[in-house]
Enzyme design. Sequence first.
Site, short mmCIF file in Angstrom:
data_model
loop_
_atom_site.label_atom_id
_atom_site.label_comp_id
_atom_site.label_asym_id
_atom_site.label_seq_id
_atom_site.Cartn_x
_atom_site.Cartn_y
_atom_site.Cartn_z
N SER A 220 -4.69 -0.03 15.99
CA SER A 220 -4.49 1.42 16.03
C SER A 220 -5.46 2.13 15.08
O SER A 220 -6.08 3.13 15.46
CB SER A 220 -3.04 1.80 15.73
OG SER A 220 -2.63 1.29 14.50
N ASP B 299 0.81 -1.23 0.00
CA ASP B 299 0.00 0.00 0.00
C ASP B 299 0.84 1.27 0.00
O ASP B 299 0.35 2.32 -0.40
CB ASP B 299 -1.05 0.01 1.13
CG ASP B 299 -0.46 0.05 2.53
OD1 ASP B 299 0.74 -0.26 2.70
OD2 ASP B 299 -1.22 0.37 3.46
N ASP C 64 -5.09 0.19 6.11
CA ASP C 64 -5.81 -0.15 7.34
C ASP C 64 -6.99 0.78 7.57
O ASP C 64 -8.11 0.35 7.88
CB ASP C 64 -4.87 -0.08 8.55
CG ASP C 64 -3.69 -1.04 8.40
OD1 ASP C 64 -3.72 -1.86 7.47
OD2 ASP C 64 -2.77 -0.95 9.22
N GLY D 191 -0.96 -4.95 19.05
CA GLY D 191 0.33 -5.53 18.66
C GLY D 191 0.19 -6.87 17.98
O GLY D 191 1.13 -7.66 17.93
#
Length: 360
Positions: free
Chosen positions: A108, A18, A152, A102
């Site tokens: 996130s 990406d 994402d 993680g």
Amino acid sequence: MVTWSAPGRVTLVGEHVDYNGGPVLPFAIDRRTEVTIRRRPDLRVIVTSQGVGTAEISSPLCPGSDSGWERYVAGALWAFSVGARRDVDGLDIDIASALPTGAGLSSSAAIECAVLCALNDLSGVDRTPRQIADLALRAEREYVGVPCGPMDQYAVMLAEVGHALCLDSGSLDTEQIPFHLDAAGLTLLVVNTRVRHTLGDGAYGDRRTACEQAAAMLGADSLRDVTVDRVLGLPDPVLRRRAHHVVTEIARVRKVVRLLRSGRPGEIGALLTASHRSLSDDFEVSCAELDTVVEAALAAGALGARMTGAGFGGSAIVLCRSAESAVVADRVFETFETSGFREPDVWPAGPAAGARRQTR
Ligand code: GLA
């Protein structure tokens, strides 16, 4: 008071593509992060994350200044106030997440997107899912400081049930690609190795820099339009391997998309496994635990398997016939035990919905 939730994602195929302008194929999973925001009478911003702790976000918001878990929330507040050209008022922000951090599952982006959606809603600001994805990207890149691509945040905002999202990360065009596992008698397992990965430690940025150097040496703006033959002519062996992964991965994404468009999800397994081998050998972002998931699953009859997300730990995905999924999962558990690895977390996942408002 408003509550929004946002999902994690897995990448079906298209890893480390990406930020090279190529196509990627993630889908959202039904492990979500829920964010509730209410106004406070003062100007303080207090964030509570269930099972993690409470933190106060300092004012003024300053990119790069925070290092704790709350920096993703601070980044979203910063991006919101930059986008809306206004300060953030006093807020209580509560986070409850079923998404491990993680684990390479985009926790996130889920927090950033859920906070931004809730803030927009609370403030009566009208933004499209794409605009929110763009603000979440700014939070991650400019505030948190990870030089990530758009995959994402776009997956978290635009995902639809029963579909993988084909995102052209150059043009940001999207296409919803049907991906029906049940109807095809297939199960996709997510295996969280519990080896924590972090994108902030420099290895992710190093990979990005290597790709940019390879493109520059080939006189291209990005690796997106470079052929394998040209890559093989690169004199530096490390840059050659990095670029080789990217161009072959782009070809794999296109093949998987073609197979899914023609309703043949059972035939994508070998491409997923080839993606893993390329990430392990050429891009060097796998680890012993991720390689073990892949080899154990294939030995037990899985159709294909690969690490998912940035790597350096985190999770893998395994595609298998539903009738064989228990045998495959058992083999992964057994092999982890005999290898002396921590017990992994394994669960079936299918394409779930993107960020949405929660009603109570
Ligand atoms: C992380 C980044 C994404 C992408 C993947 C690797 O998840 O946030 O932008 O680069 O790694 O494919």
